[in-house]
Design an enzyme around this catalytic site. Sequence first.
Site, short mmCIF file in Angstrom:
data_model
loop_
_atom_site.label_atom_id
_atom_site.label_comp_id
_atom_site.label_asym_id
_atom_site.label_seq_id
_atom_site.Cartn_x
_atom_site.Cartn_y
_atom_site.Cartn_z
N ASP A 8 -45.31 -17.06 24.40
CA ASP A 8 -44.57 -17.29 23.10
C ASP A 8 -44.76 -15.91 22.05
O ASP A 8 -44.71 -16.50 20.91
CB ASP A 8 -44.85 -18.61 22.33
CG ASP A 8 -44.52 -19.71 23.28
OD1 ASP A 8 -43.96 -19.35 24.28
OD2 ASP A 8 -44.62 -20.96 22.95
N LYS A 108 -39.11 -23.14 27.71
CA LYS A 108 -39.58 -24.56 27.59
C LYS A 108 -39.12 -24.98 26.22
O LYS A 108 -38.92 -24.34 25.30
CB LYS A 108 -41.11 -24.50 27.62
CG LYS A 108 -41.86 -23.62 26.58
CD LYS A 108 -43.45 -23.42 26.75
CE LYS A 108 -43.96 -22.39 25.68
NZ LYS A 108 -43.69 -23.18 24.44
N CYS A 153 -49.83 -23.71 22.41
CA CYS A 153 -49.16 -23.21 23.72
C CYS A 153 -50.21 -22.71 24.60
O CYS A 153 -50.04 -22.79 25.81
CB CYS A 153 -47.79 -22.69 23.49
SG CYS A 153 -46.49 -23.73 22.76
#
Length: 207
Positions: A8, A108, A153
């Site tokens: 990310d 996601k 994450c």
Amino acid sequence: MKALIIIDIQNDFLPGGALAVNKGDEVIPVINKLQGNDYFDLIAATQDWHPQNHGSFASNHPGKKQFDKTLLGGLEQILWPDHCVQETSGAEFSAKLDTKKIEAIFRKGMDPDIDSYSGFFDNGKRKETGLAAFLKGRNIKEVFLAGLAGDFCVYFSALDSADYGFKTYFIEDAVRSIDISNFEKTVKKNLIDKNISIISSTDISFR
Ligand code: VGL
Ligand code: ZN
């Protein structure tokens, strides 16, 4: 075989972004350096990729504020500012991230009814992203994790990686967290309890 998974590195998690992680930009040169040698057999990335009506956004819960908690899909959910909305600049990878060697990107957080912190699964473990099968298909035994955020994450990706049986490494200087005290008090302990190695990028021998 070793894989680096870059979690990310998107504009919304960087300074100036909608859900900026303090000093998140500092990980980018570290991650670029990690990619710049032949230590890893495979490099992949994840991308938080929410529809505008995602249930993790406070804006979709009238009467609730950002960082309040609610239930989503039967699970406790922190309500975030709108972030990483599909096809917006906030969802794009940082222009400073070197992406040449990233072979695959796993998205996601697309299901509005459940959040997805881990790069492997949604938070209810209902659906896999395909990352584990991809890594297994490439005979990866060791997974190295870097990116944002260290207490969300990257953390949940590390736990799932270990559950899949990969020897898992958490590269601490290639990670920044949303809540540093939570990271220091809880996250690190839980990583260690799972036999995940917390290492520095400088522990990786470049060849
Ligand atoms: C993340 C909160 C919400 C992360 C994603 O990438 O760590 N955190 N969505
Ligand atoms: Zn998100």
